[in-house]
Design an enzyme around this catalytic site. Sequence first.
Site, mmCIF file in Angstrom:
data_model
loop_
_atom_site.group_PDB
_atom_site.id
_atom_site.type_symbol
_atom_site.label_atom_id
_atom_site.label_comp_id
_atom_site.label_asym_id
_atom_site.label_seq_id
_atom_site.Cartn_x
_atom_site.Cartn_y
_atom_site.Cartn_z
ATOM 1 N N GLU A 22 0.870 -1.182 0.080
ATOM 2 C CA GLU A 22 0.200 -0.156 -0.191
ATOM 3 C C GLU A 22 0.634 0.884 -0.132
ATOM 4 O O GLU A 22 0.611 2.475 -0.629
ATOM 5 C CB GLU A 22 -1.016 0.288 1.028
ATOM 6 C CG GLU A 22 -1.949 -1.438 1.222
ATOM 7 C CD GLU A 22 -2.673 -1.113 2.461
ATOM 8 O OE1 GLU A 22 -4.289 -1.486 2.681
ATOM 9 O OE2 GLU A 22 -2.345 -1.238 3.595
ATOM 10 N N ASP A 214 -12.056 -7.047 -2.244
ATOM 11 C CA ASP A 214 -12.819 -7.513 -2.563
ATOM 12 C C ASP A 214 -14.167 -7.442 -1.576
ATOM 13 O O ASP A 214 -13.930 -6.130 -1.018
ATOM 14 C CB ASP A 214 -12.090 -8.767 -1.020
ATOM 15 C CG ASP A 214 -12.023 -7.920 0.228
ATOM 16 O OD1 ASP A 214 -10.718 -7.747 0.585
ATOM 17 O OD2 ASP A 214 -12.649 -8.462 1.086
HETATM 18 N N1 SAH Z 1 -2.177 -11.840 6.667
HETATM 19 C C1 SAH Z 1 -2.394 -10.388 5.962
HETATM 20 C C2 SAH Z 1 -3.470 -9.185 6.508
HETATM 21 C C3 SAH Z 1 -4.628 -8.234 6.005
HETATM 22 S S1 SAH Z 1 -5.203 -7.994 6.798
HETATM 23 C C4 SAH Z 1 -1.051 -9.265 5.968
HETATM 24 O O1 SAH Z 1 -0.343 -8.575 6.269
HETATM 25 O O2 SAH Z 1 -1.503 -9.428 3.926
HETATM 26 C C5 SAH Z 1 -6.520 -6.913 6.019
HETATM 27 C C6 SAH Z 1 -5.326 -5.879 5.502
HETATM 28 O O3 SAH Z 1 -6.428 -5.447 4.014
HETATM 29 C C7 SAH Z 1 -6.318 -4.941 6.274
HETATM 30 O O4 SAH Z 1 -4.721 -3.633 7.064
HETATM 31 C C8 SAH Z 1 -7.697 -4.328 6.086
HETATM 32 O O5 SAH Z 1 -7.168 -2.758 6.512
HETATM 33 C C9 SAH Z 1 -7.435 -4.046 4.843
HETATM 34 N N2 SAH Z 1 -9.199 -5.209 4.117
HETATM 35 C C10 SAH Z 1 -9.187 -5.439 2.987
HETATM 36 N N3 SAH Z 1 -10.114 -6.625 2.884
HETATM 37 C C11 SAH Z 1 -10.567 -6.069 3.919
HETATM 38 C C12 SAH Z 1 -11.978 -7.361 4.849
HETATM 39 N N4 SAH Z 1 -12.698 -7.640 3.442
HETATM 40 N N5 SAH Z 1 -11.900 -6.877 5.678
HETATM 41 C C13 SAH Z 1 -11.074 -6.215 6.437
HETATM 42 N N6 SAH Z 1 -9.561 -5.244 6.422
HETATM 43 C C14 SAH Z 1 -9.768 -5.823 5.043
#
Ligand code: SAH
Length: 246
Positions: A22, A214
Amino acid sequence: MKVKPVCVSKKPIGIIGAMAVEVEALIAGMEGVCVEEAAGLAFHRGTLEGVPCVVAECGPGKVNAAVCAQTMLLRYEPRLIINVGVAGGVGSQVHIGDLVVAAACVQYDFDTTAMGDPLGTVFIRRASGDNEDVRLLPCCEEAAAVLLGEARSIYGGAHFGVVCTGDTFVADPEKNRFLDEAFQAQAVEMEGGAIAQVCYMGQVPCAVLRAISDCANDESPMDFPAFTKVAAEKSSQLLKAAIGKL
Ligand code: SAH
């Protein structure tokens, strides 16, 4: 010839993303970068499109985001903090690849409803004794207008509304419907509301800009890895295009 100092003294714009994907395009596009470590995080200070900026990757979730925002606030005195990145779409109108600009954020998982408080109310303490209960954490109207205007001219528009924040990756259509009904939300993510609270307490304007990776439903575990890179690039491109006007 006089050499410009690398770390410029004008108040910067703070930019926070949860994941490397990001913020990496923004960091790559900066000039005169110096990197400083604070609270264990890396803060990239320099200029982006000629604008003094400080950019950090905070890690996912509310605590990471709050630590990063508060550290940024104390150390760099930013004139605005912008949270960029990806999010899950909420409701039937928000699709993968769409952009969302927050009018306000809500920490939907902050729950003292058993005591009669509306879901998402956070309790702000002030030394003056002027305490406040806040449910919709405000975002800067002027910054949002600039981001929306730029989104209109580059991508044909962006959604504008409530962004829900909580410490859960939402991949559940029922929870999605709930967030739509309870907050008329456009997106759900894990950092914006924490950054908005830090900024509200510190009296610094904030903005939240997200591209949808998503739709916070059964498909999310597949869609998130498939679309995050493209969505993250879209939000960084928009911010790069808008930053000169912020
Ligand atoms: N293990 C993963 C964790 C990502 S969590 C990693 O670091 O790759 C998902 C991230 O994307 C969070 O920072 C959140 O802000 C965003 N995000 C995207 N889609 C999401 C959803 N459906 N629910 C909650 N957060 C989401």
